[in-house]
Scaffold this motif. Structure first.
Motif, PDB file in Angstrom:
ATOM      1  N   ARG A   1       0.815  -1.206   0.000  1.00 22.50           N
ATOM      2  CA  ARG A   1       0.000   0.000   0.000  1.00 22.50           C
ATOM      3  C   ARG A   1       0.854   1.265   0.000  1.00 22.50           C
ATOM      4  O   ARG A   1       0.508   2.263  -0.637  1.00 22.50           O
ATOM      5  CB  ARG A   1      -0.928  -0.003   1.211  1.00 22.50           C
ATOM      6  CG  ARG A   1      -1.990  -1.091   1.162  1.00 22.50           C
ATOM      7  CD  ARG A   1      -3.085  -0.819   2.165  1.00 22.50           C
ATOM      8  NE  ARG A   1      -4.137  -1.818   2.107  1.00 22.50           N
ATOM      9  CZ  ARG A   1      -5.288  -1.718   2.761  1.00 22.50           C
ATOM     10  NH1 ARG A   1      -5.512  -0.649   3.531  1.00 22.50           N
ATOM     11  NH2 ARG A   1      -6.197  -2.655   2.669  1.00 22.50           N
TER      12      ARG A   1
ATOM     13  N   ILE B   1       1.548   4.576  -3.107  1.00 24.79           N
ATOM     14  CA  ILE B   1       1.564   6.022  -2.878  1.00 24.79           C
ATOM     15  C   ILE B   1       2.728   6.696  -3.607  1.00 24.79           C
ATOM     16  O   ILE B   1       2.631   7.855  -4.023  1.00 24.79           O
ATOM     17  CB  ILE B   1       1.646   6.318  -1.358  1.00 24.79           C
ATOM     18  CG1 ILE B   1       0.392   5.799  -0.651  1.00 24.79           C
ATOM     19  CG2 ILE B   1       1.836   7.804  -1.084  1.00 24.79           C
ATOM     20  CD1 ILE B   1       0.434   5.949   0.860  1.00 24.79           C
TER      21      ILE B   1
ATOM     22  N   GLU C   1      -4.859   7.962   3.073  1.00 25.13           N
ATOM     23  CA  GLU C   1      -4.386   6.654   2.627  1.00 25.13           C
ATOM     24  C   GLU C   1      -3.575   5.959   3.705  1.00 25.13           C
ATOM     25  O   GLU C   1      -3.650   4.740   3.872  1.00 25.13           O
ATOM     26  CB  GLU C   1      -3.558   6.802   1.353  1.00 25.13           C
ATOM     27  CG  GLU C   1      -4.382   7.086   0.102  1.00 25.13           C
ATOM     28  CD  GLU C   1      -3.553   6.963  -1.163  1.00 25.13           C
ATOM     29  OE1 GLU C   1      -3.398   5.827  -1.666  1.00 25.13           O
ATOM     30  OE2 GLU C   1      -3.067   8.001  -1.648  1.00 25.13           O
TER      31      GLU C   1
END
Length: 470
Positions: free
Chosen positions: A372, A376, A398
């Motif tokens: 994850r 970004i 996020e």
């Protein structure tokens, strides 16, 4: 006199049979441990007969040299009179201009600057000849993209790149070929790119550019002092109709960061000279922050031009020493992918090694959280290129969504690629690996974005995740 390190056979061991003792670099035979002990004992007594005998048995060579006729040391030349690549008339004017400028007041006397730059071939040229519009690489079609690309070329001072203490000024192509340079290489490359955008607009097919205009901005190279680097060069870009320069921007070409000319927090602390393609202007004003300066270069009380009515510029204008067209070989995407994996593997091993000092510490990495974080990184690269749509608020959102049960403590690191050791040092300096929570887990993500000429943008996201207690 030079001791050649030889000893007679009797002193060295008596010339008897058996294997010879090994010889050290200075020529002495390595004694046995017992003899080394006796030698240390005798070495403490300067009157020792053993030391005296050793000295008498050594072989010396004495050399005396004379020169006939004797050489006279060369007289020190003034820097302004030693340039050979410019007309003597210009060189003499440069010397007079420098003397007049520095004697103007106490502020100009303390300012350091260069009117000439030494090329990698040892030839010296007037500084304005390093300025010429040059097309940026494909895809660098905006000011922000250009600034980002230039900042990705690694910074390396001349004393690290070249032998000797001479400050060498590379051309733009040399800079891209070497893939390293200091303030002047970064500043001239950025200024030349900006001039191209101002004159022609975005780079593209020659036919498409016919009749097109750029953004009509003036571009200058600024010599001065900055924090923390000291003597430095920045780039000034401003609209042509902005004589008061209220809308201008000072660009740090090494970091790719721009500052409003009115920003008192700009690291640039003082300006000595401002260079355009056609002239050089010496700052006559008191030593104040650039945000408080009068940047109207036509104000004779504030700025002293090199070319003026009394000494007009040469006609025809001397050509630039820069290359007309730069070469932009593509970077192999496979290399970036392999480097990305190598960086991640090395960092994981280094983090485990750093944490070995914690007794009983277990170092584990959360793969899902790392994935994850990696998603970004392209968005952060886009932000550096001036792409809109991604904000700090979205970034924080996020991060909070990565784990509902753990708090995340981390940060993204961005840097041009130089070598793996530098990356490792920067990650270690964050101290994130020193988290002592017994249930800590880590998340690590690495992305390498390739540009032309083997220019690489490296992003690393490193975070520690600890349980969130109610």
């Amino acid at each position: 006199a030079f001791n050649l390190g030889y000893q007679n056979n009797q002193e060295a061991g008596g010339g008897g049979g058996g294997d010879a003792a090994p010889t050290t670099e200075d020529g002495d035979r390595s004694p046995s441990p017992s003899r080394r002990r006796r030698r240390r004992d005798s070495a403490g007594d300067p009157s020792s007969n053993r030391l005296k005998a050793k000295s008498e048995s050594s072989t010396y060579l004495k050399i005396m040299m004379t020169l006939d006729p004797p050489l006279v040391p060369p007289a020190e030349e003034d820097a302004a009179t030693s340039f050979t690549q410019e007309p003597p008339r210009l060189v003499q004017h440069a010397k007079r201009w420098t003397e007049t400028y520095q004697s103007r007041n106490r502020h100009t006397r303390k300012r350091s600057f260069q009117l000439f730059g030494t090329s990698t071939h040892g030839e010296q040229y007037f500084a304005t000849r390093y300025l010429q519009p040059q097309a940026p690489p494909p895809g660098c079609d905006t000011v922000q993209r250009v600034a980002h690309f230039v900042s990705l070329v690694p910074f390396l001072e001349d004393f690290q790149a070249f032998a000797g203490s001479v400050d060498l000024w590379c051309t733009s192509q040399e800079f891209l070929n070497i893939l390293a340079g200091d303030w002047e290489e970064h500043a001239f490359l950025m200024a030349n790119y900006f001039m191209y955008l101002s004159q022609y607009g975005a780079p593209g097919d020659e036919g498409k550019r016919k009749g097109r205009r750029g953004d009509d901005h003036e571009v200058f190279v600024v010599m001065g002092t900055a924090i923390p680097e000291g003597d430095s060069m920045y780039v000034l870009r401003r609209p042509q109709d902005d004589r008061t320069n209220e809308r201008g921007v000072f660009w740090n070409a090494v970091t790719g960061v721009g500052y409003s000319v009115l920003d008192a927090r700009c690291p640039l602390q003082d300006i000595s000279l401002i260079l355009s393609r056609d002239n050089i202007y010496g700052n006559l004003q008191p030593r104040v922050h650039p945000s408080a300066l009068d940047l109207d270069l036509l104000n004779a009380r504030a700025w002293k031009p090199f070319y003026s009515e009394t000494f007009p510029p040469p006609n025809p204008k001397p050509p630039s020493i820069q290359e007309t067209k730069l070469k932009y070989p593509p970077t192999d995407p496979g290399f970036a992918t392999e480097l990305e994996a190598e960086i991640k593997d090395r960092l994981k091993r280094a983090i485990r090694q750093w944490r070995a000092k914690f007794k009983g510490a277990v170092t584990s990495f959360n793969t899902e959280a790392g994935s994850r974080l990696k998603a970004i990184l392209p968005k952060l690269e886009g932000m550096r290129n001036g792409e809109g749509g991604y904000t700090e608020v979205m970034h924080a959102k996020e991060l909070s969504a990565i784990s509902k049960s753990r708090d995340i403590n981390g940060l993204p690191l961005h840097m041009p690629f130089t070598d793996l050791a530098v990356i490792e040092e920067k990650v270690k300096a964050t101290e994130i690996s020193s988290n002592g929570h017994p249930d800590v887990v880590f998340a690590l993500a690495v992305s390498v974005f390739p540009y032309t000429n083997n220019v690489l943008s490296v992003w690393i996201y490193f975070a520690a995740m600890v349980p969130r207690y109610a």
